[in-house]
Design an enzyme around this catalytic site. Structure first.
Site, PDB file in Angstrom:
ATOM      1  N   LYS A 172       0.843  -1.210   0.000  1.00 26.75           N
ATOM      2  CA  LYS A 172       0.000   0.000   0.000  1.00 26.75           C
ATOM      3  C   LYS A 172       0.877   1.258   0.000  1.00 26.75           C
ATOM      4  CE  LYS A 172      -3.408   2.901   0.745  1.00 26.75           C
ATOM      5  NZ  LYS A 172      -4.266   3.368  -0.334  1.00 26.75           N
ATOM      6  N   LYS A 241       1.360  11.718   5.216  1.00 31.56           N
ATOM      7  CA  LYS A 241       1.643  10.642   6.178  1.00 31.56           C
ATOM      8  C   LYS A 241       2.195   9.407   5.439  1.00 31.56           C
ATOM      9  CE  LYS A 241      -1.513   7.658   7.117  1.00 31.56           C
ATOM     10  NZ  LYS A 241      -2.554   6.725   7.531  1.00 31.56           N
TER      11      LYS A 241
HETATM   12  P1  NAD Z   1     -10.661   9.770   9.103  1.00 32.42           P
HETATM   13  O1  NAD Z   1      -9.740  10.702   9.792  1.00 32.42           O
HETATM   14  O2  NAD Z   1     -11.827  10.300   8.337  1.00 32.42           O
HETATM   15  O3  NAD Z   1     -11.247   8.684  10.149  1.00 32.42           O
HETATM   16  C1  NAD Z   1     -10.540   8.191  11.243  1.00 32.42           C
HETATM   17  C2  NAD Z   1     -11.555   7.877  12.354  1.00 32.42           C
HETATM   18  O4  NAD Z   1     -10.846   7.299  13.453  1.00 32.42           O
HETATM   19  C3  NAD Z   1     -12.259   9.131  12.893  1.00 32.42           C
HETATM   20  O5  NAD Z   1     -13.656   8.939  12.909  1.00 32.42           O
HETATM   21  C4  NAD Z   1     -11.697   9.284  14.295  1.00 32.42           C
HETATM   22  O6  NAD Z   1     -12.605   9.878  15.222  1.00 32.42           O
HETATM   23  C5  NAD Z   1     -11.426   7.830  14.651  1.00 32.42           C
HETATM   24  N1  NAD Z   1     -10.483   7.688  15.762  1.00 32.42           N
HETATM   25  C6  NAD Z   1      -9.368   8.412  16.035  1.00 32.42           C
HETATM   26  N2  NAD Z   1      -8.782   7.970  17.152  1.00 32.42           N
HETATM   27  C7  NAD Z   1      -9.547   6.927  17.602  1.00 32.42           C
HETATM   28  C8  NAD Z   1      -9.455   6.049  18.723  1.00 32.42           C
HETATM   29  N3  NAD Z   1      -8.472   6.154  19.607  1.00 32.42           N
HETATM   30  N4  NAD Z   1     -10.426   5.126  18.868  1.00 32.42           N
HETATM   31  C9  NAD Z   1     -11.443   5.004  17.976  1.00 32.42           C
HETATM   32  N5  NAD Z   1     -11.585   5.799  16.907  1.00 32.42           N
HETATM   33  C10 NAD Z   1     -10.642   6.749  16.727  1.00 32.42           C
HETATM   34  O7  NAD Z   1      -9.723   8.891   8.149  1.00 32.42           O
HETATM   35  P2  NAD Z   1     -10.157   8.051   6.857  1.00 32.42           P
HETATM   36  O8  NAD Z   1     -10.091   8.900   5.643  1.00 32.42           O
HETATM   37  O9  NAD Z   1     -11.412   7.292   7.180  1.00 32.42           O
HETATM   38  O10 NAD Z   1      -8.927   7.036   6.775  1.00 32.42           O
HETATM   39  C11 NAD Z   1      -8.773   5.945   7.677  1.00 32.42           C
HETATM   40  C12 NAD Z   1      -7.560   5.146   7.258  1.00 32.42           C
HETATM   41  O11 NAD Z   1      -7.739   4.674   5.910  1.00 32.42           O
HETATM   42  C13 NAD Z   1      -6.249   5.962   7.247  1.00 32.42           C
HETATM   43  O12 NAD Z   1      -5.199   5.142   7.701  1.00 32.42           O
HETATM   44  C14 NAD Z   1      -6.091   6.336   5.785  1.00 32.42           C
HETATM   45  O13 NAD Z   1      -4.722   6.571   5.445  1.00 32.42           O
HETATM   46  C15 NAD Z   1      -6.677   5.136   5.088  1.00 32.42           C
HETATM   47  N6  NAD Z   1      -7.218   5.393   3.740  1.00 32.42           N
HETATM   48  C16 NAD Z   1      -8.026   6.467   3.495  1.00 32.42           C
HETATM   49  C17 NAD Z   1      -8.529   6.664   2.200  1.00 32.42           C
HETATM   50  C18 NAD Z   1      -9.431   7.843   1.854  1.00 32.42           C
HETATM   51  O14 NAD Z   1      -9.699   8.048   0.658  1.00 32.42           O
HETATM   52  N7  NAD Z   1      -9.904   8.614   2.822  1.00 32.42           N
HETATM   53  C19 NAD Z   1      -8.227   5.753   1.186  1.00 32.42           C
HETATM   54  C20 NAD Z   1      -7.426   4.657   1.468  1.00 32.42           C
HETATM   55  C21 NAD Z   1      -6.938   4.477   2.760  1.00 32.42           C
END
Ligand code: NAD
Length: 297
Positions: A172, A241
């Site tokens: 990834k 990141k």
């Molecule tokens: P986001 O920031 O929208 O969501 C993260 C969630 O985690 C939030 O709702 C936050 O409140 C929650 N959180 C934080 N600390 C926490 C804890 N201690 N306990 C429980 N919940 C907690 O991020 P996202 O866009 O949903 O991305 C999530 C992951 O997926 C990341 O690692 C990102 O790199 C990856 N990702 C994102 C995308 C995209 O298009 N957004 C695509 C591929 C991969």
């Protein structure tokens, strides 16, 4: 018999993925530090848990989608963490993008509980999460991967067992590093094209049918850059990141890192200009400002 699924981290990705799992054959328990995110899933039929440990109690699968390594470690290994209650034979699957060392550390701690851990980062963004068409790249034990098909196939349409623990995380990071380089290169060069008088649509038509073609140019730029609206899908902060995670891993090896390092500087400059919450492709705005030109149809 219903399958009990815990889902922790209900952000842009997790809220869409967990919603797909809510159906009569699954009991879905959700937890997020943001109470509003949990409530939204409860409205869709999930049950709320007070901590990762509570969500994981008696679960067959524990799924996580979280922002970074520090949070992932605390959610799995912390006081109220998943491993406090994970039962032997259960399968934990982390969909976050994280470094392979963190994935391996959690996999080892999980195996001490006689349970399984799969690092399973995803590609194809929030549209893929919504539609169940994610690309999922999985590291960890093959027998856990095979068993987890009943969950993974609800979420993704391209599901690959990459190899041992940590290999899903690494492939990834390779994917996102290449995407970052292509994004920066496409933006920089196309704005030069605008500056010397080329039309954006014409450039797009030619380049996307020539050797400069890429998924970023053909599919992602039209949705996020070329239109009047410039929506946010994958933030520049998240891309930064991933680029840092790739380079931290790569710098322990011997390969010269000319392009990855240059792309890191491009995204760092954009972040320093306050663009962290914008889409990663909006890095083109840095070049647009320099040339006083717009890349729009
Ligand atoms: P986001 O920031 O929208 O969501 C993260 C969630 O985690 C939030 O709702 C936050 O409140 C929650 N959180 C934080 N600390 C926490 C804890 N201690 N306990 C429980 N919940 C907690 O991020 P996202 O866009 O949903 O991305 C999530 C992951 O997926 C990341 O690692 C990102 O790199 C990856 N990702 C994102 C995308 C995209 O298009 N957004 C695509 C591929 C991969």
């Amino acid at each position: 018999m219903t399958t009990k699924i815990a889902f922790i981290g209900l952000g842009n990705m997790g809220k869409r993925m967990s919603a797909r799992l809510v159906d009569p054959s699954h009991d879905v328990f959700v937890f997020d530090v943001n109470a509003a995110a949990t409530e939204a899933l409860v409205d869709q039929g999930a049950q709320s848990a007070a901590s990762p440990a509570e969500a994981a109690t008696d679960a067959d699968y524990v799924l996580t989608s979280l922002p970074n390594a520090k949070i992932i470690e605390s959610v799995y290994l912390g006081e109220d963490g998943i491993l406090q209650t994970l039962r032997p034979g259960a399968i934990a699957i982390d969909f976050s993008t994280v470094d392979p060392l963190t994935s391996r550390k959690i996999a080892e701690a999980t195996s001490e509980k006689e349970a399984f851990f799969l690092d399973a980062p995803v590609s194809r963004g929030i549209a893929g999460a919504e539609n169940g068409t994610l690309a999922i790249m999985v590291g960890g034990e093959k027998r856990a991967f095979d068993q987890a098909q009943e969950v993974l196939t609800v979420l993704g349409s391209s599901i690959t067992h990459v190899g041992e623990s940590g290999t899903g995380a690494m492939v990834k990071l390779c994917n996102n590093m290449i995407s970052a380089i292509i994004t920066a290169a496409t933006g920089e060069v196309m704005v030069v094209g605008r500056e010397v008088g080329l039309d954006t649509r014409t450039m797009y038509d030619v380049l996307s049918n020539s050797s400069a073609a890429s998924h970023m140019l053909s599919d992602y730029f039209p949705r996020t850059v070329f239109g009047e609206e410039r929506p946010v899908g994958f933030t520049l902060d998240l891309m930064m990141k991933d680029v840092d995670l790739f380079l931290n891993t790569a710098e322990t090896g011997t390969v010269p890192l000319h392009l990855s390092s240059a792309a890191r500087q491009v995204f760092r400059a954009a972040k320093s200009q306050g663009m962290g919450a914008k889409d990663s492709c909006h890095v083109v705005e840095m070049y647009e400002a320099a040339a006083d030109q717009q890349l729009r149809f």
